[in-house]
Structures are given as C-alpha cells and as structure tokens.
Design a protein around this motif. Structure first.
Motif, short mmCIF file in Angstrom:
data_model
loop_
_atom_site.label_atom_id
_atom_site.label_comp_id
_atom_site.label_asym_id
_atom_site.label_seq_id
_atom_site.Cartn_x
_atom_site.Cartn_y
_atom_site.Cartn_z
N VAL A 1 40.12 -3.57 31.64
CA VAL A 1 40.34 -4.87 31.02
C VAL A 1 39.07 -5.28 30.30
CG1 VAL A 1 40.78 -7.33 31.44
CG2 VAL A 1 42.00 -5.60 32.78
N LEU A 2 39.22 -5.80 29.09
CA LEU A 2 38.11 -6.42 28.40
C LEU A 2 38.29 -7.93 28.53
CD1 LEU A 2 35.59 -6.48 26.63
CD2 LEU A 2 37.11 -6.41 24.63
N LEU A 3 37.33 -8.57 29.17
CA LEU A 3 37.32 -10.02 29.33
C LEU A 3 36.33 -10.60 28.32
CD1 LEU A 3 37.95 -12.68 30.78
CD2 LEU A 3 36.21 -12.04 32.48
N VAL A 4 36.83 -11.44 27.43
CA VAL A 4 35.99 -12.08 26.41
C VAL A 4 35.93 -13.57 26.77
CG1 VAL A 4 35.56 -12.41 23.96
CG2 VAL A 4 36.87 -10.40 24.73
N HIS B 1 33.02 -7.23 30.63
CA HIS B 1 32.89 -8.63 30.22
C HIS B 1 31.91 -8.76 29.07
CE1 HIS B 1 30.98 -12.75 31.11
NE2 HIS B 1 32.06 -12.95 30.39
N VAL B 2 32.34 -9.43 28.02
CA VAL B 2 31.45 -9.80 26.91
C VAL B 2 31.59 -11.30 26.69
CG1 VAL B 2 31.52 -7.51 25.83
CG2 VAL B 2 33.15 -9.27 25.11
N THR B 3 30.58 -11.90 26.07
CA THR B 3 30.54 -13.36 25.98
C THR B 3 30.74 -13.92 24.58
OG1 THR B 3 28.14 -13.31 25.80
CG2 THR B 3 29.06 -13.56 28.02
N ASP B 4 30.94 -13.06 23.59
CA ASP B 4 31.14 -13.59 22.23
C ASP B 4 32.01 -12.66 21.41
OD1 ASP B 4 29.42 -11.71 20.59
OD2 ASP B 4 27.85 -12.57 21.85
N GLY B 5 32.49 -13.18 20.28
CA GLY B 5 33.39 -12.42 19.43
C GLY B 5 32.76 -11.20 18.80
N GLU B 6 31.49 -11.30 18.45
CA GLU B 6 30.80 -10.15 17.85
C GLU B 6 30.73 -8.99 18.84
OE1 GLU B 6 27.05 -9.99 15.05
OE2 GLU B 6 26.44 -10.36 17.12
N ALA B 7 30.39 -9.28 20.09
CA ALA B 7 30.32 -8.23 21.12
C ALA B 7 31.72 -7.67 21.40
CB ALA B 7 29.69 -8.77 22.40
N ALA B 8 32.73 -8.54 21.38
CA ALA B 8 34.10 -8.07 21.61
C ALA B 8 34.52 -7.06 20.54
CB ALA B 8 35.07 -9.25 21.63
N LEU B 9 34.23 -7.37 19.28
CA LEU B 9 34.60 -6.45 18.20
C LEU B 9 33.78 -5.17 18.26
CD1 LEU B 9 35.15 -9.00 15.30
CD2 LEU B 9 36.89 -7.72 16.60
N ALA B 10 32.49 -5.27 18.59
CA ALA B 10 31.67 -4.06 18.73
C ALA B 10 32.22 -3.18 19.85
CB ALA B 10 30.21 -4.43 19.01
N TYR B 11 32.61 -3.78 20.96
CA TYR B 11 33.19 -3.05 22.08
C TYR B 11 34.48 -2.36 21.65
CZ TYR B 11 35.40 -2.33 26.66
OH TYR B 11 36.02 -1.76 27.76
N LEU B 12 35.38 -3.12 21.03
CA LEU B 12 36.69 -2.58 20.67
C LEU B 12 36.62 -1.51 19.57
CD1 LEU B 12 38.59 -5.94 20.83
CD2 LEU B 12 39.05 -3.93 22.27
N PHE B 13 35.73 -1.72 18.61
CA PHE B 13 35.59 -0.74 17.53
C PHE B 13 34.53 0.31 17.85
CE2 PHE B 13 37.85 -4.13 15.37
CZ PHE B 13 38.76 -3.40 14.62
N GLN B 14 33.96 0.22 19.06
CA GLN B 14 32.98 1.17 19.58
C GLN B 14 31.83 1.39 18.61
OE1 GLN B 14 35.59 4.44 20.73
NE2 GLN B 14 35.82 3.53 22.75
N ASP C 1 35.25 -16.56 16.47
CA ASP C 1 36.15 -17.20 17.42
C ASP C 1 37.28 -16.25 17.83
OD1 ASP C 1 38.12 -17.22 15.43
OD2 ASP C 1 37.95 -19.36 15.04
N GLY C 2 38.02 -16.66 18.85
CA GLY C 2 39.06 -15.81 19.40
C GLY C 2 40.16 -15.45 18.41
N LEU C 3 40.51 -16.38 17.53
CA LEU C 3 41.55 -16.08 16.54
C LEU C 3 41.10 -15.00 15.57
CD1 LEU C 3 43.07 -19.60 15.76
CD2 LEU C 3 44.01 -17.78 17.23
N THR C 4 39.82 -15.01 15.22
CA THR C 4 39.28 -13.96 14.35
C THR C 4 39.32 -12.62 15.06
OG1 THR C 4 37.86 -15.56 13.22
CG2 THR C 4 37.24 -13.23 13.05
N VAL C 5 38.90 -12.60 16.31
CA VAL C 5 38.93 -11.36 17.09
C VAL C 5 40.36 -10.85 17.22
CG1 VAL C 5 38.45 -10.33 19.36
CG2 VAL C 5 36.80 -11.93 18.33
N LEU C 6 41.28 -11.75 17.55
CA LEU C 6 42.70 -11.38 17.69
C LEU C 6 43.23 -10.78 16.38
CD1 LEU C 6 45.41 -11.38 19.20
CD2 LEU C 6 45.70 -13.76 18.44
N HIS C 7 42.92 -11.42 15.27
CA HIS C 7 43.37 -10.93 13.96
C HIS C 7 42.87 -9.51 13.70
CE1 HIS C 7 44.62 -11.05 9.78
NE2 HIS C 7 43.42 -10.64 9.45
N ARG C 8 41.59 -9.27 13.98
CA ARG C 8 41.01 -7.94 13.77
C ARG C 8 41.67 -6.90 14.68
NH1 ARG C 8 35.67 -7.61 11.94
NH2 ARG C 8 36.08 -5.37 11.99
N ILE C 9 41.95 -7.26 15.92
CA ILE C 9 42.60 -6.34 16.86
C ILE C 9 43.97 -5.96 16.33
CG2 ILE C 9 43.67 -6.13 19.15
CD1 ILE C 9 41.40 -7.98 20.20
#
Length: 145
Positions: free
Chosen positions: A8-11, A36-49, A73-81
């Motif tokens: 699980v990735l927890l953002v 666990h990551v704490t921001d959208g930039e880290a979430a995208l880096a994690y997901l896109f490796q 923000d979360g909507l931006t991260v969701l859109h990219r995913i």
C-alpha cells in the motif's frame, strides 16, 4: 484470511493520521507492506519510480491518498495515476477531511475508486480504517499483475 493486497502507498501529510492508518491496516494483514510519503511530489516519484524511488520497490496494489497534501494536491496525483496505462489499474482511495461536493466530483471525475471523509472523532476514524482494511484485504478483488 487471503489478501490480494500486499503493498500500500499511503500519501498523508498528517503524522497522527498516518500512524493510525498504518496501525489499523496492519491489524488485517501483518505481512502488508505500507510505504508512506507526505506530499504529492514524493507520491509521483514513488509511483513513476524516479529520483530516490528509482527501481527500489514494486508498485503498490492500493493507494490511500489525501487531497490536502503539499507540493502537488491529491487531485493532481490522482489525475496523473489514472492517465498512466500501467498505474491506472491500481485502486485509489481518497481519504480526506473534505466533504465538499467539488472535491468529491473532482475525485470521481478523475476515476477515484472510492472517496471517504475522515471523521474528526478518533474512535470513528479508527473504525473507518478498520473497515477499509477489511474491505481491501478480505472482500475486494483486483486483477493479478
């Protein structure tokens, strides 16, 4: 219990929320890896490796995403995913304090798999997380990789 969720990735930028989420999710699947990551930039880096996450872990089987996070923000991260042909298969659950219709609509328009509002009350929040754990580890099925 057989779980189809192993990572699980927890953002989440709130440390108290993150701690409670991780503890209650581990009640259902102690072998579950929660990153666990704490921001959208880290979430995208994690997901896109990319960056510090380049080829360091497998992709998550579930993303728990707060909307009100720094950098992106979360909507931006969701859109990219959901725009990526590989990542779009990963279920994304929005977990946020916002019950604004515009946020719910924004998340559903971007193909969130679920939208949940975090209760302010600690015991209700813990119960919500237990419900999420039960649903995603025991009831829901997703395609294998």
């Amino acid at each position: 219990m057989v779980s189809n969720i192993s990572r699980v990735l927890l953002v989440e930028d709130n440390p108290a929320h993150a701690k409670l989420m991780m503890r209650t999710l581990n009640e259902f699947a102690q072998s579950m890896a929660i990153d666990h990551v704490t921001d959208g930039e880290a979430a995208l880096a994690y997901l896109f490796q990319t960056g510090p996450y380049e080829r360091k872990q497998q992709l998550p089987h579930l993303v728990l995403l707060d909307l009100r996070i720094p950098k992106f923000d979360g909507l931006t991260v969701l859109h990219r995913i959901k725009q990526d042909p590989v990542l779009k298969q990963i279920p994304v659950v929005i977990l946020t304090t916002s019950d604004a219709d515009s946020d719910v609509r924004g998340a559903t328009d971007r193909f969130a798999n679920s939208y949940l509002v975090k209760p302010i009350d600690y015991s209700k929040f813990a119960n919500l997380m237990r419900s999420i754990g039960a649903y995603w580890t025991e009831l829901n099925r997703t395609p294998t990789a």
